[in-house]
Motif scaffolding. Structure first.
Motif, short mmCIF file in Angstrom:
data_model
loop_
_atom_site.label_atom_id
_atom_site.label_comp_id
_atom_site.label_asym_id
_atom_site.label_seq_id
_atom_site.Cartn_x
_atom_site.Cartn_y
_atom_site.Cartn_z
N GLY A 1 -2.50 3.35 -41.31
CA GLY A 1 -1.13 3.64 -40.92
C GLY A 1 -0.24 4.11 -42.06
N ASN A 2 -0.75 4.28 -43.27
CA ASN A 2 0.06 4.76 -44.39
C ASN A 2 0.15 6.27 -44.31
OD1 ASN A 2 1.37 5.23 -46.76
ND2 ASN A 2 -0.33 4.60 -48.08
N LYS A 3 1.30 6.80 -43.84
CA LYS A 3 1.45 8.24 -43.62
C LYS A 3 1.68 9.01 -44.91
CE LYS A 3 3.40 7.70 -38.97
NZ LYS A 3 3.58 6.26 -39.01
N GLN A 4 2.00 8.33 -46.00
CA GLN A 4 2.30 9.03 -47.23
C GLN A 4 1.10 9.78 -47.78
OE1 GLN A 4 4.00 6.19 -49.95
NE2 GLN A 4 5.94 6.08 -48.85
N ASP A 5 -0.10 9.27 -47.52
CA ASP A 5 -1.30 9.94 -48.02
C ASP A 5 -2.05 10.66 -46.92
OD1 ASP A 5 -2.24 7.79 -46.63
OD2 ASP A 5 -3.76 7.22 -48.10
N SER A 6 -1.38 10.96 -45.80
CA SER A 6 -2.05 11.53 -44.63
C SER A 6 -1.77 13.02 -44.52
CB SER A 6 -1.58 10.82 -43.36
OG SER A 6 -2.14 11.46 -42.22
N ALA A 7 -2.81 13.77 -44.14
CA ALA A 7 -2.65 15.18 -43.81
C ALA A 7 -2.19 15.37 -42.38
CB ALA A 7 -3.97 15.92 -44.04
N PHE A 8 -2.03 14.26 -41.64
CA PHE A 8 -1.62 14.31 -40.23
C PHE A 8 -0.33 13.52 -40.02
CE2 PHE A 8 -6.23 14.65 -40.43
CZ PHE A 8 -6.49 15.77 -39.66
N ALA A 9 0.58 13.54 -40.99
CA ALA A 9 1.75 12.69 -40.94
C ALA A 9 2.61 12.98 -39.70
CB ALA A 9 2.59 12.86 -42.21
N ASN A 10 2.85 14.25 -39.39
CA ASN A 10 3.68 14.59 -38.23
C ASN A 10 3.00 14.23 -36.92
OD1 ASN A 10 6.09 15.95 -39.44
ND2 ASN A 10 4.51 17.30 -40.28
N LEU A 11 1.69 14.46 -36.85
CA LEU A 11 0.95 14.09 -35.64
C LEU A 11 0.96 12.58 -35.44
CD1 LEU A 11 -0.91 14.78 -33.27
CD2 LEU A 11 -2.84 14.71 -34.88
N GLU A 12 0.71 11.82 -36.50
CA GLU A 12 0.69 10.37 -36.38
C GLU A 12 2.07 9.85 -36.00
OE1 GLU A 12 -0.83 8.88 -40.05
OE2 GLU A 12 -2.81 9.75 -39.76
N ASN A 13 3.12 10.45 -36.56
CA ASN A 13 4.48 10.04 -36.20
C ASN A 13 4.78 10.35 -34.75
OD1 ASN A 13 7.19 9.07 -37.11
ND2 ASN A 13 7.79 11.14 -36.52
N ALA A 14 4.31 11.51 -34.26
CA ALA A 14 4.52 11.87 -32.85
C ALA A 14 3.82 10.88 -31.92
CB ALA A 14 4.01 13.28 -32.60
N LEU A 15 2.61 10.45 -32.29
CA LEU A 15 1.89 9.49 -31.46
C LEU A 15 2.58 8.12 -31.48
CD1 LEU A 15 -1.83 10.34 -32.30
CD2 LEU A 15 -0.52 10.97 -30.28
N ASP A 16 3.13 7.75 -32.64
CA ASP A 16 3.83 6.47 -32.75
C ASP A 16 5.06 6.44 -31.83
OD1 ASP A 16 2.05 5.45 -34.53
OD2 ASP A 16 3.24 5.91 -36.30
N LEU A 17 5.77 7.57 -31.75
CA LEU A 17 7.03 7.62 -31.01
C LEU A 17 6.85 8.02 -29.55
CD1 LEU A 17 9.28 9.38 -33.70
CD2 LEU A 17 9.08 6.93 -33.22
N ALA A 18 5.69 8.57 -29.21
CA ALA A 18 5.49 9.07 -27.84
C ALA A 18 5.40 7.92 -26.85
CB ALA A 18 4.23 9.92 -27.76
N PRO A 19 6.13 7.99 -25.72
CA PRO A 19 6.00 6.97 -24.68
C PRO A 19 4.59 6.91 -24.08
CG PRO A 19 8.01 8.24 -24.37
CD PRO A 19 7.20 8.96 -25.40
N SER A 20 3.88 8.04 -24.08
CA SER A 20 2.51 8.09 -23.57
C SER A 20 1.65 8.87 -24.55
CB SER A 20 2.45 8.77 -22.20
OG SER A 20 3.18 8.05 -21.23
#
Length: 305
Positions: A107-126
């Protein structure tokens, strides 16, 4: 009599030899076909601004291959009950190993190449993550979405997307080919993935600023076949696709069975057994133990125990 019997056996063996060779070639062909088929799966990530489109139990584990029929059962509720604006982010190459090699560790987005995708999944209702989807299902995905929505796909980029006026009541199928895939030969895989992720973030921010409801999907034309980093996996950092690890959880090193290299790795957050109605927690006796008894364990090309 013995000589006659031996001669008969030789003659019979001679007659069966071509049949045996044909059988061997058939087996080799089937194995080659199976190996080629296993390489033709790509991950598919779905998320939506609407709530309740997929049950949490619908997430499939890594190793399960989603067929075209199964994929339609996941997509139908989203297309029939969810937003009428559907975005399909299509990369040239992507594999589940890309997420494990270049995604955020626990879950550490700072070292992720998918930071925006992971953030979208975290915030998405589904949301729904399918680690391996059959190539045929992905190859027909655009046609399937077009038929379900009754709208022709629009090939858009950031510039044309800004000019579009999306309507929540009118169906729209937006196909976004992530731009860094066509000329990625001179770029490192992480740079390619990071560039694509930035495009995803810009598109989603644009939709958010206009308050447009949507359902989005990310997949690829073919797998990238990125090799797993054995050192990373053996060090206890392996995880499933976009898996998040709670900060409060204890990370146990895996049980590792080795011969010339790690062959079997076994993880669990908790390992308990029930005996005569009583549960015993064996986690601390199983993981992180220097002299764990692995007698009876073995590994070969076809079986691991």
């Amino acid at each position: 009599v013995m000589a006659a019997t031996a001669a008969a056996r030789v003659r019979a063996g001679t007659r069966r030899a071509p049949e045996l060779w044909q059988m061997r070639w058939l087996l080799l062909f089937l194995v080659a076909e199976a190996a080629a088929a296993t390489e033709q799966q790509v991950p598919l990530v779905l998320w939506s601004s609407d709530r309740g489109l997929w049950a949490p139990a619908a997430d499939t584990h890594e190793g399960h291959i989603t067929s075209d029929m199964q994929l339609s059962t996941y997509l139908d509720p989203a297309l029939e009950l969810g937003p009428r604006n559907v975005l399909l982010f299509l990369q040239d190459k992507l594999s589940v190993e890309d997420f494990t090699a270049h995604g955020g560790v626990f879950g550490n987005k700072q070292d992720s190449a998918f930071a925006n995708l992971e953030n979208a999944l975290d915030l998405a209702p589904s949301s729904l993550v399918l680690p391996a989807v059959d190539w045929y299902a992905v190859s027909t995905l655009t046609t399937y979405l077009q038929e379900k929505l009754g709208a022709s796909p629009l090939h858009v980029d950031l510039a044309t997307l800004r000019e579009l006026k999306l309507n929540a009541s009118l169906p729209a199928l937006l196909l976004i080919r992530l731009p860094y895939t066509a000329s990625s030969g001179l770029m490192a895989p992480r740079e390619v993935l990071t560039g694509n992720d930035e495009v995803i973030g810009q598109v989603l921010n644009m939709l958010k600023s206009e308050d447009v409801p949507y359902t989005a999907a990310l997949t690829a034309v073919r797998p990238s076949r990125v090799a797993r980093d054995i050192a990373m996996v053996a060090g206890g950092l392996g995880r499933q696709l976009l898996q998040k690890q709670p900060a409060s959880s204890v990370i146990h090193p895996p049980v590792s069975y080795n011969d010339t290299a790690p062959r079997i790795l076994f993880w669990a957050q908790n390992f308990s057994v029930a005996y005569r109605g009583q549960w015993e927690d064996l986690t601390s006796l199983t993981f992180g133990v220097q002299e764990l008894n692995l007698t009876g364990s073995f590994w070969n090309d076809s079986l691991a125990r």
